[in-house]
Design a protein around this motif. Structure first.
Motif, short mmCIF file in Angstrom:
data_model
loop_
_atom_site.label_atom_id
_atom_site.label_comp_id
_atom_site.label_asym_id
_atom_site.label_seq_id
_atom_site.Cartn_x
_atom_site.Cartn_y
_atom_site.Cartn_z
N THR A 53 -5.42 8.52 -5.01
CA THR A 53 -4.30 7.59 -4.89
C THR A 53 -4.83 6.17 -4.74
O THR A 53 -4.29 5.23 -5.34
CB THR A 53 -3.40 7.97 -3.70
OG1 THR A 53 -2.95 9.32 -3.89
CG2 THR A 53 -2.22 7.04 -3.56
N THR A 54 -5.88 6.00 -3.96
CA THR A 54 -6.48 4.68 -3.78
C THR A 54 -6.96 4.13 -5.12
O THR A 54 -6.70 2.97 -5.46
CB THR A 54 -7.63 4.73 -2.76
OG1 THR A 54 -7.12 5.15 -1.51
CG2 THR A 54 -8.29 3.37 -2.62
N GLU A 55 -7.65 4.95 -5.90
CA GLU A 55 -8.15 4.50 -7.20
C GLU A 55 -7.01 4.11 -8.13
O GLU A 55 -7.09 3.11 -8.84
CB GLU A 55 -9.01 5.59 -7.84
CG GLU A 55 -10.33 5.81 -7.14
CD GLU A 55 -11.06 7.07 -7.60
OE1 GLU A 55 -12.30 7.08 -7.48
OE2 GLU A 55 -10.41 8.03 -8.07
N LYS A 56 -5.93 4.88 -8.12
CA LYS A 56 -4.77 4.57 -8.95
C LYS A 56 -4.13 3.25 -8.52
O LYS A 56 -3.76 2.43 -9.35
CB LYS A 56 -3.73 5.69 -8.87
CG LYS A 56 -4.13 6.95 -9.57
CD LYS A 56 -3.07 8.02 -9.35
CE LYS A 56 -3.55 9.38 -9.81
NZ LYS A 56 -2.57 10.43 -9.49
N TRP A 83 -3.25 -2.53 -9.23
CA TRP A 83 -3.44 -3.88 -8.67
C TRP A 83 -4.19 -4.76 -9.68
O TRP A 83 -3.83 -5.91 -9.91
CB TRP A 83 -4.20 -3.76 -7.34
CG TRP A 83 -4.33 -5.04 -6.60
CD1 TRP A 83 -5.47 -5.77 -6.44
CD2 TRP A 83 -3.32 -5.75 -5.89
NE1 TRP A 83 -5.22 -6.89 -5.68
CE2 TRP A 83 -3.91 -6.90 -5.33
CE3 TRP A 83 -1.95 -5.53 -5.68
CZ2 TRP A 83 -3.19 -7.82 -4.57
CZ3 TRP A 83 -1.24 -6.45 -4.93
CH2 TRP A 83 -1.85 -7.57 -4.38
N ASP A 84 -5.24 -4.19 -10.28
CA ASP A 84 -6.02 -4.92 -11.28
C ASP A 84 -5.17 -5.26 -12.50
O ASP A 84 -5.24 -6.37 -13.03
CB ASP A 84 -7.22 -4.10 -11.73
CG ASP A 84 -8.29 -3.95 -10.67
OD1 ASP A 84 -8.28 -4.70 -9.67
OD2 ASP A 84 -9.15 -3.05 -10.84
N LYS A 126 -10.02 -4.94 0.22
CA LYS A 126 -9.45 -4.18 1.34
C LYS A 126 -8.89 -2.85 0.85
O LYS A 126 -9.11 -1.81 1.48
CB LYS A 126 -8.35 -4.98 2.05
CG LYS A 126 -8.84 -6.20 2.77
CD LYS A 126 -9.67 -5.81 3.96
CE LYS A 126 -10.18 -7.02 4.70
NZ LYS A 126 -11.20 -6.69 5.68
N LEU A 127 -8.16 -2.89 -0.26
CA LEU A 127 -7.57 -1.65 -0.79
C LEU A 127 -8.64 -0.65 -1.19
O LEU A 127 -8.51 0.55 -0.93
CB LEU A 127 -6.68 -1.95 -2.00
CG LEU A 127 -5.41 -2.73 -1.74
CD1 LEU A 127 -4.69 -3.01 -3.04
CD2 LEU A 127 -4.50 -1.98 -0.76
N SER A 128 -9.69 -1.13 -1.83
CA SER A 128 -10.77 -0.25 -2.31
C SER A 128 -11.44 0.50 -1.17
O SER A 128 -11.97 1.59 -1.37
CB SER A 128 -11.82 -1.06 -3.07
OG SER A 128 -11.26 -1.60 -4.24
N ALA A 129 -11.42 -0.09 0.01
CA ALA A 129 -12.08 0.52 1.16
C ALA A 129 -11.18 1.53 1.90
O ALA A 129 -11.65 2.21 2.80
CB ALA A 129 -12.53 -0.57 2.14
N LEU A 130 -9.92 1.62 1.50
CA LEU A 130 -8.99 2.52 2.18
C LEU A 130 -9.03 3.92 1.58
O LEU A 130 -9.22 4.09 0.38
CB LEU A 130 -7.56 1.98 2.09
CG LEU A 130 -7.30 0.62 2.75
CD1 LEU A 130 -5.86 0.19 2.48
CD2 LEU A 130 -7.56 0.69 4.25
N ASP A 179 0.73 1.88 0.78
CA ASP A 179 0.90 2.27 -0.62
C ASP A 179 2.18 1.67 -1.20
O ASP A 179 2.17 1.05 -2.27
CB ASP A 179 0.93 3.80 -0.71
CG ASP A 179 1.07 4.32 -2.13
OD1 ASP A 179 0.51 3.70 -3.06
OD2 ASP A 179 1.73 5.36 -2.31
N GLN A 180 3.29 1.79 -0.48
CA GLN A 180 4.56 1.26 -0.96
C GLN A 180 4.56 -0.27 -0.96
O GLN A 180 5.07 -0.88 -1.89
CB GLN A 180 5.73 1.80 -0.13
CG GLN A 180 7.08 1.48 -0.75
CD GLN A 180 7.25 2.10 -2.12
OE1 GLN A 180 7.11 3.30 -2.29
NE2 GLN A 180 7.53 1.28 -3.12
#
Length: 162
Positions: free
Chosen positions: A8-11, A16-17, A114-118, A133-134
Motif C-alpha cells: 500500500t505504501t508503494e502504491k 504521489w509521484d 516521509k511516506l516512503s518510510a511508513l 492513507d486517506q
C-alpha cells in the motif's frame, strides 16, 4: 511466473509521484503544468473575470501540502489559515515566483520521503481524524484538480503547449 505485489505504501508513493513529477500516461503532473511559467503568467487574470491566478492556485496547493507535512512530522510550522486566494493582484518578481515553485518541490519531496518510510500499518494511523492513507489520497486528488485548472488557465493565456 510470480506476480509481484506492491505494498500500500508503494502504491501511495507511486500515486504521489504521478500527481507531481512522474508522467502517468494519461494526465500531466503538476511540475509539468508549471514548467516554463513566468511570474507574469503565474499572476495573469483574464480581464473582468472572477477567477484564481496560477500563483493563487500554487499557494493554495502549498498550504495543504504544508499542512500534511506538519502533521506527518509533528511540526507547527505550517500556517493555520489558508489565505492563498487573498493574495491580491500584485505581480510578483520572477525570483519570488521561482522561490515559490522551489518551495513547492521541496515540500512535495519532503512528504514523499516521509511516506516512503511508513509501513502499510502506519498509513492507518490518523491525522486529525483521517487516516494518513486517506489524507494523502485526498491531497493527490486535490492537486490533480488544481493542475487541471492551471493547464486551463495556461491554455486561455496561450502559454500551454501540449
Amino acid at each position: 511466473m510470480e506476480e509481484i505485489q506492491m505494498t500500500t505504501t508503494e502504491k501511495l508513493v507511486s500515486t504521489w509521484d504521478a500527481c507531481f513529477d512522474k508522467e502517468s500516461g494519461w494526465f500531466p503532473p503538476l511540475e509539468r503544468a508549471l514548467q516554463g511559467l513566468t511570474a507574469v503568467q503565474a499572476c495573469w487574470r483574464m480581464d473582468g473575470k472572477e477567477m484564481n491566478t496560477i500563483k493563487e492556485l500554487v499557494n493554495h496547493i502549498l498550504f495543504y501540502k504544508s499542512q500534511l507535512l506538519s502533521s506527518l512530522t509533528g511540526s507547527t510550522d505550517a500556517p493555520s489559515t489558508d489565505t492563498s486566494f487573498d493574495a491580491g493582484t500584485r505581480v510578483i518578481r520572477e525570483e519570488e515566483w521561482q522561490e515559490t515553485v522551489e518551495k513547492l518541490k521541496h515540500i512535495h519531496t519532503s512528504i514523499r520521503e516521509k511516506l516512503s518510510a511508513l509501513s502499510d500499518q502506519d498509513l492507518l494511523s490518523e491525522l486529525d481524524g483521517v487516516t494518513i492513507d486517506q489524507s494523502v489520497s485526498n491531497l493527490v486528488l486535490h492537486d490533480i484538480y488544481h493542475t487541471g485548472q492551471i493547464i486551463f488557465i495556461r491554455r486561455m493565456q496561450g502559454s500551454w503547449s501540449v
